[in-house]
Write a protein that holds these residues in place. Structure first.
Motif, PDB file in Angstrom:
ATOM      1  N   ALA A   1       5.071  28.948  66.033  1.00 26.92           N
ATOM      2  CA  ALA A   1       5.294  30.390  66.097  1.00 26.92           C
ATOM      3  C   ALA A   1       5.986  30.814  64.820  1.00 26.92           C
ATOM      4  O   ALA A   1       6.951  30.197  64.398  1.00 26.92           O
ATOM      5  N   HIS A   2       5.480  31.848  64.173  1.00 26.30           N
ATOM      6  CA  HIS A   2       6.041  32.324  62.922  1.00 26.30           C
ATOM      7  C   HIS A   2       6.432  33.783  63.076  1.00 26.30           C
ATOM      8  O   HIS A   2       5.832  34.513  63.842  1.00 26.30           O
TER       9      HIS A   2
ATOM     10  N   ARG B   1      10.297  40.200  67.997  1.00 29.04           N
ATOM     11  CA  ARG B   1       9.998  41.265  68.958  1.00 29.04           C
ATOM     12  C   ARG B   1      11.151  41.458  69.936  1.00 29.04           C
ATOM     13  O   ARG B   1      11.346  42.544  70.489  1.00 29.04           O
ATOM     14  N   VAL B   2      11.925  40.408  70.150  1.00 30.24           N
ATOM     15  CA  VAL B   2      13.036  40.439  71.104  1.00 30.24           C
ATOM     16  C   VAL B   2      14.355  40.567  70.350  1.00 30.24           C
ATOM     17  O   VAL B   2      14.618  39.818  69.408  1.00 30.24           O
TER      18      VAL B   2
ATOM     19  N   ALA C   1      19.214  33.093  70.141  1.00 25.86           N
ATOM     20  CA  ALA C   1      18.594  32.903  71.453  1.00 25.86           C
ATOM     21  C   ALA C   1      17.115  32.618  71.248  1.00 25.86           C
ATOM     22  O   ALA C   1      16.419  33.374  70.560  1.00 25.86           O
ATOM     23  N   GLN C   2      16.638  31.535  71.851  1.00 29.87           N
ATOM     24  CA  GLN C   2      15.234  31.162  71.750  1.00 29.87           C
ATOM     25  C   GLN C   2      14.632  31.055  73.144  1.00 29.87           C
ATOM     26  O   GLN C   2      15.257  30.528  74.064  1.00 29.87           O
ATOM     27  N   GLY C   3      13.420  31.551  73.281  1.00 34.18           N
ATOM     28  CA  GLY C   3      12.735  31.482  74.563  1.00 34.18           C
ATOM     29  C   GLY C   3      11.267  31.817  74.405  1.00 34.18           C
ATOM     30  O   GLY C   3      10.758  31.969  73.291  1.00 34.18           O
ATOM     31  N   GLN C   4      10.587  31.970  75.547  1.00 29.19           N
ATOM     32  CA  GLN C   4       9.151  32.248  75.552  1.00 29.19           C
ATOM     33  C   GLN C   4       8.835  33.239  76.663  1.00 29.19           C
ATOM     34  O   GLN C   4       9.200  33.024  77.825  1.00 29.19           O
TER      35      GLN C   4
ATOM     36  N   PHE D   1      10.033  33.537  70.895  1.00 30.57           N
ATOM     37  CA  PHE D   1      10.905  34.384  70.087  1.00 30.57           C
ATOM     38  C   PHE D   1      12.175  33.638  69.719  1.00 30.57           C
ATOM     39  O   PHE D   1      12.584  32.685  70.385  1.00 30.57           O
ATOM     40  N   SER D   2      12.771  34.082  68.646  1.00 25.53           N
ATOM     41  CA  SER D   2      14.039  33.547  68.180  1.00 25.53           C
ATOM     42  C   SER D   2      14.814  34.712  67.580  1.00 25.53           C
ATOM     43  O   SER D   2      14.412  35.271  66.563  1.00 25.53           O
TER      44      SER D   2
END
Length: 250
Positions: free
Chosen positions: A19-20, A25-26, A108-111, A119-120
């Motif tokens: 993912a780049h 977005r978050v 914060a990192q998640g999907q 996102f990160s």
């Protein structure tokens, strides 16, 4: 928000998902931007900027056994925490421990569950009232071997070029000669977090298992030349180890 330079590389079985992004977005939003050293209950909200809606735990899918991975470090890249917040009453919350002053990054990192987008996102928190801040920015040399007690990590010695996919071996051992007992940590052989000297970007990779239980392989692309701090996290004999290393990227 300042543009991010991010490459997130997740090893999923025998495959890699990438993912780049420059702008996430978050958004990570928190009223806690300054705190005294010690135990801190860090509360925050995640906002989907495309819909302007709060992101709850039900809006996320599990990513390496957790909904959110929170990665925290100071400008000297000496202090590091990797924790997992819980969602309650429209906010995420987790206990952090600070002993050293500094303006820390909090990522914060998640999907997202709806479309699988990873996102990160980051914010900052200023810590005062603790030990004097470490000198920053750090001066990082190429150090590919490190220990914590009897636990040892060795990285491959091959040259790393910016912008190119590299394969970097990881070997886990013990200095007393006993056999390491490697267990999965959050669904992976190990977790590797890499941050450049200025702290402004993040690379989070999960090495793939190698031919031996104590060996793995990092597949990653470092986007720019320079020095990077690496934190290697893994479980050996039921003990979670976090060992800092550093590399030069040309």
């Amino acid at each position: 928000m300042k543009k991010l330079l991010l490459l997130l590389c997740l090893a999923l079985g025998a495959q890699l998902a990438h993912a780049h992004g420059e702008e996430s977005r978050v958004a990570l939003e928190s009223d806690l931007v300054k705190s005294q050293a010690g135990k801190v209950i860090y509360q925050f909200q995640l906002v989907d900027t495309a819909s302007n809606k709060l992101i709850a735990d039900t809006d996320l899918q599990l990513s390496h056994e957790k909904k959110i991975h929170l990665l925290v470090y100071d400008p000297s890249l000496r202090e590091f925490q990797h924790v997992h917040p819980e969602f309650k009453d429209d906010a995420w919350s987790v206990e952090l421990n600070f002993s050293v002053n500094g303006n820390y990054w909090v990522w914060a990192q998640g999907q997202l569950a709806a479309d699988g987008e990873e996102f990160s996102s980051f914010n900052r928190i200023e810590i005062t009232g603790g030990a004097a801040a470490w000198p920053a920015p750090p001066i990082l040399e190429d150090v590919r071997s490190g220990t914590s007690g009897i636990y040892k990590v060795d990285l491959g010695t091959n040259k790393i070029s910016a912008g190119k996919m590299i394969m970097l071996s990881v070997k886990l051992s013990r200095t007393d000669g006993s056999q390491p007992q490697i267990e999965p940590y959050l669904g992976a052989f190990a977790h590797v977090v890499a941050v450049p000297e200025d702290g402004d970007s993040l690379l989070h990779v999960h090495p793939m298992n190698g031919s031996k239980p104590n060996e793995g392989m990092i597949h990653a692309t470092f986007p720019q030349a320079g020095s990077y701090r690496l934190w290697i996290q893994y479980i050996d004999g039921g003990i979670l180890n976090t060992i800092p290393l550093s590399i030069k990227v040309f």
